[in-house]
Design a protein around this motif. Sequence first.
Motif, PDB file in Angstrom:
ATOM      1  N   MET E  19      25.395 -22.792  -4.186  1.00  0.00           N
ATOM      2  CA  MET E  19      26.639 -21.973  -3.609  1.00  0.00           C
ATOM      3  C   MET E  19      27.930 -22.504  -4.107  1.00  0.00           C
ATOM      4  O   MET E  19      28.812 -21.814  -3.874  1.00  0.00           O
ATOM      5  N   ARG E  20      27.868 -23.565  -4.945  1.00  0.00           N
ATOM      6  CA  ARG E  20      29.163 -24.079  -5.477  1.00  0.00           C
ATOM      7  C   ARG E  20      30.225 -22.899  -6.178  1.00  0.00           C
ATOM      8  O   ARG E  20      29.703 -22.165  -6.615  1.00  0.00           O
ATOM      9  N   ARG E  22      31.698 -20.402  -4.765  1.00  0.00           N
ATOM     10  CA  ARG E  22      31.419 -19.043  -4.173  1.00  0.00           C
ATOM     11  C   ARG E  22      32.441 -18.946  -3.077  1.00  0.00           C
ATOM     12  O   ARG E  22      32.404 -19.919  -2.116  1.00  0.00           O
ATOM     13  N   LYS E  23      33.083 -17.495  -3.147  1.00  0.00           N
ATOM     14  CA  LYS E  23      34.047 -17.457  -1.908  1.00  0.00           C
ATOM     15  C   LYS E  23      33.422 -16.953  -0.817  1.00  0.00           C
ATOM     16  O   LYS E  23      32.501 -16.241  -0.802  1.00  0.00           O
ATOM     17  N   VAL E  50      29.293 -13.982   1.453  1.00  0.00           N
ATOM     18  CA  VAL E  50      29.710 -14.200   0.002  1.00  0.00           C
ATOM     19  C   VAL E  50      30.303 -12.917  -0.549  1.00  0.00           C
ATOM     20  O   VAL E  50      29.625 -11.990  -0.416  1.00  0.00           O
ATOM     21  N   ASP E  51      31.249 -13.385  -1.104  1.00  0.00           N
ATOM     22  CA  ASP E  51      32.138 -12.231  -1.799  1.00  0.00           C
ATOM     23  C   ASP E  51      31.923 -12.055  -3.398  1.00  0.00           C
ATOM     24  O   ASP E  51      32.144 -13.226  -4.003  1.00  0.00           O
ATOM     25  N   THR E  52      31.272 -11.034  -3.678  1.00  0.00           N
ATOM     26  CA  THR E  52      30.846 -10.783  -5.285  1.00  0.00           C
ATOM     27  C   THR E  52      32.081  -9.943  -5.730  1.00  0.00           C
ATOM     28  O   THR E  52      32.011  -9.555  -7.071  1.00  0.00           O
ATOM     29  N   ARG E  70      20.788 -11.327  -1.356  1.00  0.00           N
ATOM     30  CA  ARG E  70      20.352 -12.091  -2.483  1.00  0.00           C
ATOM     31  C   ARG E  70      20.148 -11.257  -3.743  1.00  0.00           C
ATOM     32  O   ARG E  70      19.953 -11.957  -4.847  1.00  0.00           O
ATOM     33  N   LEU E  75      23.390 -13.984  -7.045  1.00  0.00           N
ATOM     34  CA  LEU E  75      22.870 -14.706  -5.740  1.00  0.00           C
ATOM     35  C   LEU E  75      21.418 -14.897  -5.386  1.00  0.00           C
ATOM     36  O   LEU E  75      21.025 -15.609  -4.491  1.00  0.00           O
ATOM     37  N   MET E  78      20.207 -18.183  -4.103  1.00  0.00           N
ATOM     38  CA  MET E  78      21.057 -18.841  -2.884  1.00  0.00           C
ATOM     39  C   MET E  78      20.414 -18.585  -1.569  1.00  0.00           C
ATOM     40  O   MET E  78      20.225 -17.667  -1.331  1.00  0.00           O
ATOM     41  N   VAL E  80      21.584 -17.578   1.015  1.00  0.00           N
ATOM     42  CA  VAL E  80      22.726 -16.688   1.415  1.00  0.00           C
ATOM     43  C   VAL E  80      22.069 -15.483   2.157  1.00  0.00           C
ATOM     44  O   VAL E  80      21.133 -14.679   1.504  1.00  0.00           O
ATOM     45  N   ALA E  83      26.090 -10.675   2.103  1.00  0.00           N
ATOM     46  CA  ALA E  83      27.028 -10.622   0.834  1.00  0.00           C
ATOM     47  C   ALA E  83      27.691  -9.084   0.988  1.00  0.00           C
ATOM     48  O   ALA E  83      27.225  -8.193   1.508  1.00  0.00           O
TER      49      ALA E  83
END
Lengths: 104, 104, 104, 104, 104
Positions: E19-20, E22-23, E50-52, E70, E75, E78, E80, E83
């Motif tokens: 997740m490095r 990632r906002k 998570v914002d993409t 995901r 993603l 991850m 996560v 999103a």
Amino acid sequence: MYLGKVIGSVVSTKKDDSMRGRKLLLLRPMLIDPEDPSRFKPGGNTIVAVDTLGAGEGELVMFAQGSSARQADGLKTMPVDAAIVGLVDTVSVQGKKTYEAKNG
Amino acid sequence: MYLGKVIGSVVSTKKDDSMRGRKLLLLRPMLIDPEDPSRFKPGGNTIVAVDTLGAGEGELVMFAQGSSARQADGLKTMPVDAAIVGLVDTVSVQGKKTYEAKNG
Amino acid sequence: MYLGKVIGSVVSTKKDDSMRGRKLLLLRPMLIDPEDPSRFKPGGNTIVAVDTLGAGEGELVMFAQGSSARQADGLKTMPVDAAIVGLVDTVSVQGKKTYEAKNG
Amino acid sequence: MYLGKVIGSVVSTKKDDSMRGRKLLLLRPMLIDPEDPSRFKPGGNTIVAVDTLGAGEGELVMFAQGSSARQADGLKTMPVDAAIVGLVDTVSVQGKKTYEAKNG
Amino acid sequence: MYLGKVIGSVVSTKKDDSMRGRKLLLLRPMLIDPEDPSRFKPGGNTIVAVDTLGAGEGELVMFAQGSSARQADGLKTMPVDAAIVGLVDTVSVQGKKTYEAKNG
């Protein structure tokens, strides 16, 4: 996962073939009481879970739901969305032991 | 999984092709009453589930949700998130039989 | 699955590329009223679902959620967790027809 | 994901083999109070999550649920539906820093 | 999916490697008010997503949860479970435009 108490069992002869011979236990989720962390607060739902560990009535267990339940030993291809994945020895909250299986 | 009572049915001619010919039953989740474990307490939701076992109106069934529902016989590639996976014979709570299909 | 009423729509130009051109409808879950099974009781949530069947405003539909929504025609690789999978013709509860699309 | 506070731990010797040696922490979800965004409002549930990052009691963490939890490092084939995936340094709401790990 | 308002952000340096960078944005679900469809009713939960797509504070977005999150761009592997998958331009309910991004 959630903590849950085994409160009963379900017998279903006519079920998905893949579930044949599997023990079905009834669980009541047990939450840590927000008002008094030394106590459990029973959840409102009751869930039918496949038992893979030999849990007994009244025992405190840990159960997984959704597709993760199917990662439990041997359940991969079953239409199962809840499985017991641990028998609980102890629960500690804020540094104090609030449950121990022997004196559970 | 949850216990549920079959309360009705849904007919949908225009649906995802993969679901053609599948029976769609309306279920009311049935929870064990926290106040009186010998009774069921109806849940607030009503769920449309694919029936793969020939359940009838008024019957107590066990249903799975999410991706696990698609593990039921023949549902793998269908956009289905609830399926009946067992017809319930008996339910026992705290050692007492609280439901039996014949006298259900 | 759940029953839901189409109450509106959402336009989102900047979205995941895979969702380009897909119609996004707003659904209000419609539950069978526990007090009066001949009526619907609107749910509290409102859900954005991808429409694959040409549903119109005010229509009663059946929608799937989670990974199952992605089994709907053409949605496999989209970040979509709700999809309309059926337009409802009739709903029957306890043997009585409680909804029919024409007089919906 | 949700924010959660580590409130305790669970010991379960008899569990799914794949979970052997894994630390199980008890989390209380922490929501932003709708009445006062500068404060957290504890959620009603308490969740057992696998810890992969060395979280400590009282710490604010971020946890994922469902199949996504199994994407955390090394959990792929475990029957796990909740995992801690981040230790929280700061939370900001409406432009103001409302939580900071050092003075958490 | 759900509609949600961006109310803040989370910083987590020690997190799952995947997740490095990632906002992480804090979302408040926004539901259509059953009493007054021209208004939003904020949900009780607050979700870390998570914002993409480069969403900003105060913006109305569409977010997906569970394994579907995901499927958002990049993603896949991850841990996560939420999103942002769309920035909302307009919302219409019962034929009336109830939200427009410019005058949002």
